[in-house]
Design a protein around this motif. Structure first.
Motif, PDB file in Angstrom:
ATOM      1  N   THR A 224     -34.903  35.432  -1.566  1.00  0.00           N
ATOM      2  CA  THR A 224     -33.674  36.095  -1.886  1.00  0.00           C
ATOM      3  C   THR A 224     -33.786  37.426  -1.453  1.00  0.00           C
ATOM      4  OG1 THR A 224     -33.311  34.419  -3.516  1.00  0.00           O
ATOM      5  CG2 THR A 224     -31.807  36.066  -2.988  1.00  0.00           C
ATOM      6  N   PRO A 225     -33.764  37.770   0.013  1.00  0.00           N
ATOM      7  CA  PRO A 225     -33.942  39.139   0.364  1.00  0.00           C
ATOM      8  C   PRO A 225     -32.604  39.954  -0.075  1.00  0.00           C
ATOM      9  CG  PRO A 225     -33.385  37.604   2.328  1.00  0.00           C
ATOM     10  CD  PRO A 225     -33.717  36.844   1.062  1.00  0.00           C
ATOM     11  N   ASP A 226     -32.946  41.008  -0.468  1.00  0.00           N
ATOM     12  CA  ASP A 226     -31.655  42.034  -0.899  1.00  0.00           C
ATOM     13  C   ASP A 226     -31.251  42.659   0.524  1.00  0.00           C
ATOM     14  OD1 ASP A 226     -33.438  44.202  -0.179  1.00  0.00           O
ATOM     15  OD2 ASP A 226     -33.662  44.542  -2.435  1.00  0.00           O
ATOM     16  N   VAL A 227     -30.031  43.213   0.418  1.00  0.00           N
ATOM     17  CA  VAL A 227     -29.252  43.668   1.681  1.00  0.00           C
ATOM     18  C   VAL A 227     -30.324  44.881   2.459  1.00  0.00           C
ATOM     19  CG1 VAL A 227     -27.223  45.172   2.585  1.00  0.00           C
ATOM     20  CG2 VAL A 227     -27.032  43.185   0.929  1.00  0.00           C
ATOM     21  N   ALA A 228     -30.926  45.713   1.427  1.00  0.00           N
ATOM     22  CA  ALA A 228     -31.779  46.771   2.016  1.00  0.00           C
ATOM     23  C   ALA A 228     -32.910  46.115   2.827  1.00  0.00           C
ATOM     24  CB  ALA A 228     -32.174  47.654   1.005  1.00  0.00           C
ATOM     25  N   GLU A 278     -34.399  25.490  -2.172  1.00  0.00           N
ATOM     26  CA  GLU A 278     -33.272  25.208  -3.058  1.00  0.00           C
ATOM     27  C   GLU A 278     -31.915  25.834  -2.674  1.00  0.00           C
ATOM     28  OE1 GLU A 278     -33.181  23.420  -5.928  1.00  0.00           O
ATOM     29  OE2 GLU A 278     -35.477  22.862  -5.450  1.00  0.00           O
ATOM     30  N   SER A 279     -30.906  25.411  -3.055  1.00  0.00           N
ATOM     31  CA  SER A 279     -29.507  26.019  -2.735  1.00  0.00           C
ATOM     32  C   SER A 279     -29.620  27.450  -3.151  1.00  0.00           C
ATOM     33  CB  SER A 279     -28.349  25.287  -3.415  1.00  0.00           C
ATOM     34  OG  SER A 279     -27.172  25.972  -3.090  1.00  0.00           O
ATOM     35  N   ASN A 280     -29.135  28.370  -2.212  1.00  0.00           N
ATOM     36  CA  ASN A 280     -29.183  30.000  -2.582  1.00  0.00           C
ATOM     37  C   ASN A 280     -28.206  30.458  -1.834  1.00  0.00           C
ATOM     38  OD1 ASN A 280     -29.990  32.472  -2.866  1.00  0.00           O
ATOM     39  ND2 ASN A 280     -32.179  32.145  -2.862  1.00  0.00           N
ATOM     40  N   GLU A 281     -26.938  30.708  -2.493  1.00  0.00           N
ATOM     41  CA  GLU A 281     -25.937  31.414  -1.877  1.00  0.00           C
ATOM     42  C   GLU A 281     -26.105  32.914  -1.658  1.00  0.00           C
ATOM     43  OE1 GLU A 281     -21.986  30.388  -3.509  1.00  0.00           O
ATOM     44  OE2 GLU A 281     -22.368  28.280  -3.678  1.00  0.00           O
ATOM     45  N   GLN A 282     -26.580  33.354  -2.561  1.00  0.00           N
ATOM     46  CA  GLN A 282     -26.958  34.910  -2.746  1.00  0.00           C
ATOM     47  C   GLN A 282     -27.651  35.313  -1.345  1.00  0.00           C
ATOM     48  OE1 GLN A 282     -28.927  36.157  -6.111  1.00  0.00           O
ATOM     49  NE2 GLN A 282     -28.445  38.403  -5.698  1.00  0.00           N
ATOM     50  N   ALA A 283     -28.521  34.192  -1.241  1.00  0.00           N
ATOM     51  CA  ALA A 283     -29.406  34.638   0.088  1.00  0.00           C
ATOM     52  C   ALA A 283     -28.376  34.741   1.236  1.00  0.00           C
ATOM     53  CB  ALA A 283     -30.638  33.696   0.226  1.00  0.00           C
ATOM     54  N   GLN A 284     -27.600  33.573   1.415  1.00  0.00           N
ATOM     55  CA  GLN A 284     -26.880  33.730   2.590  1.00  0.00           C
ATOM     56  C   GLN A 284     -25.955  34.962   2.677  1.00  0.00           C
ATOM     57  OE1 GLN A 284     -23.559  30.933   2.696  1.00  0.00           O
ATOM     58  NE2 GLN A 284     -24.065  30.389   4.693  1.00  0.00           N
ATOM     59  N   GLN A 285     -25.429  35.194   1.295  1.00  0.00           N
ATOM     60  CA  GLN A 285     -24.473  36.135   1.497  1.00  0.00           C
ATOM     61  C   GLN A 285     -25.030  37.571   1.472  1.00  0.00           C
ATOM     62  OE1 GLN A 285     -24.320  38.849  -1.516  1.00  0.00           O
ATOM     63  NE2 GLN A 285     -22.566  39.796  -0.167  1.00  0.00           N
ATOM     64  N   GLN A 286     -26.142  37.953   1.255  1.00  0.00           N
ATOM     65  CA  GLN A 286     -26.812  39.208   1.313  1.00  0.00           C
ATOM     66  C   GLN A 286     -27.525  39.378   2.838  1.00  0.00           C
ATOM     67  OE1 GLN A 286     -28.105  40.234  -3.369  1.00  0.00           O
ATOM     68  NE2 GLN A 286     -29.615  39.485  -1.859  1.00  0.00           N
ATOM     69  N   LEU A 287     -27.960  38.140   3.436  1.00  0.00           N
ATOM     70  CA  LEU A 287     -27.987  38.315   4.728  1.00  0.00           C
ATOM     71  C   LEU A 287     -27.145  38.461   5.858  1.00  0.00           C
ATOM     72  CD1 LEU A 287     -30.403  35.428   4.725  1.00  0.00           C
ATOM     73  CD2 LEU A 287     -31.284  37.610   5.519  1.00  0.00           C
ATOM     74  N   LEU A 288     -25.904  37.942   5.358  1.00  0.00           N
ATOM     75  CA  LEU A 288     -24.694  38.182   6.204  1.00  0.00           C
ATOM     76  C   LEU A 288     -24.381  39.555   6.006  1.00  0.00           C
ATOM     77  CD1 LEU A 288     -22.507  35.208   5.560  1.00  0.00           C
ATOM     78  CD2 LEU A 288     -23.550  35.593   7.766  1.00  0.00           C
ATOM     79  N   GLN A 289     -24.323  40.196   4.926  1.00  0.00           N
ATOM     80  CA  GLN A 289     -23.903  41.618   4.674  1.00  0.00           C
ATOM     81  C   GLN A 289     -24.661  42.596   5.442  1.00  0.00           C
ATOM     82  OE1 GLN A 289     -21.194  42.379   2.260  1.00  0.00           O
ATOM     83  NE2 GLN A 289     -21.429  44.183   3.840  1.00  0.00           N
TER      84      GLN A 289
END
Length: 340
Positions: A224-228, A278-289
């Protein structure tokens, strides 16, 4: 005293006119293409299908009719078959474009081919010259029929091919001739969708209006990479993209971009998630951001088309798929598209 005042007044007015004239001559920056890739439907669509696209604050939609190639031994591109979904046939494609246009959305028509058993299109290799000729002739008919649809519907952008690296390399003159034939019937903007790992080697970028890239660049090995972290992962790719844009004096268009909503989505973004993730909506969201924050404000960037939006729910739903529908990533897309 009155004479001095009048001279000063005239000088101020003259300067104001000059400044106003200069401002009027400044070119207006082109509007970013804020696009959504739309999955063809089984049956006819109505206005209700359009509203979710507009909810992303999109101004463009990409329409994807498919042609099908059985395998390398049987390379004929088959399309417009009664066995295909309505939205993949020529009449359905035309109707879909007309509906989107009627609701104020602009369109990129992006006909693609699918090879049996999911063989990657970039690895097309024919066993003999006869099969190359079959592929070339049937692909030309496929593309030219859709170029006619693009012209008839006043479609704004037409994509002449998607991820066909080995085909382009093997038949460069064929592609030069194909571009000329397309230009003879279609008057809008052209692009080609080169894959993220081969787009630099496309020989006909100077004949396109945009350098199109399916932008599945790896940016992080983390679950789950953060935005930075994800933003840092874009740094080397940005150098490549800006350099190519300058070389050809063309803007970069992400003909596709996006991430699955699954663990490690930034590691190999071109892959669908499998059972080990596993499902990981946060990963998708932060990669898009991270992509919006890093790429979308670059002067060499024309915009992109998010992969992808479904008008119909699949048997397994949208869990772990590329679409942000019903996920936190949808808000990120709509906020970014509103901002840009």
């Amino acid at each position: 005293m009155l004479l001095k005042f009048m001279k000063l007044f005239i000088s101020i007015c003259f300067a104001a006119v000059i400044l106003s004239s200069c401002d009027a001559q400044k070119p207006t920056p082109p509007e970013l293409i804020k696009g959504i890739s739309f999955v063809a439907t089984r049956d006819t669509i109505n206005d209700a299908v359009v509203q979710p696209i507009k909810n992303y604050n999109a101004n463009y939609v990409s329409v994807h009719p498919y042609g099908f190639m059985r395998d390398m031994e049987n390379p004929a591109v088959n399309y417009n078959s009664s066995r295909q979904w309505w939205g993949e046939r020529l009449a359905g494609t035309k109707s879909t474009i007309d509906i989107f246009h009627s609701k104020g959305l602009r369109v990129m028509l992006k006909p693609q081919i699918w090879i049996g058993r999911g063989v990657y299109t970039g690895t097309i290799e024919m066993p003999d010259e006869s099969r190359w000729d079959t592929l070339a002739a049937t692909y030309e008919r496929f593309i030219m029929d859709h170029a006619q649809v693009a012209e008839q519907t006043n479609t704004e952008i037409f994509c002449i091919g998607t991820e066909l690296e080995s085909f382009v390399t093997a038949r460069p003159e064929y592609w030069n001739d194909l571009v000329k034939k397309i230009r003879s019937v279609y008057k809008g903007k052209l692009t080609y969708a080169g894959n993220w790992d081969s787009y630099k080697h496309v020989p006909f970028w100077d004949q396109m209006d945009y350098i199109g890239i399916d932008a599945y660049f790896p940016v992080s090995d983390q679950k789950t990479p953060d935005v930075a972290t994800a933003k840092a992962g874009w740094s080397s790719w940005m150098d490549e993209l800006s350099s190519l844009s300058r070389k050809h004096n063309k803007k970069i268009l992400f003909a596709e971009y996006g991430y699955t909503s699954a663990d490690y989505a930034g590691k190999e973004p071109w892959k669908s998630a499998d059972e080990t993730q596993e499902s990981n909506e946060q990963a998708q969201q932060q990669l898009l951001q991270a992509q919006y924050d890093t790429i979308w404000n670059q002067e060499w960037f024309a915009g992109g088309f998010l992969w992808k939006h479904h008008a119909e729910q699949g048997r397994r739903g949208f869990d772990k798929l590329f679409t942000p529908q019903g996920k936190i990533g949808a808000t990120t897309v709509s906020e970014a598209y509103s901002r840009f």
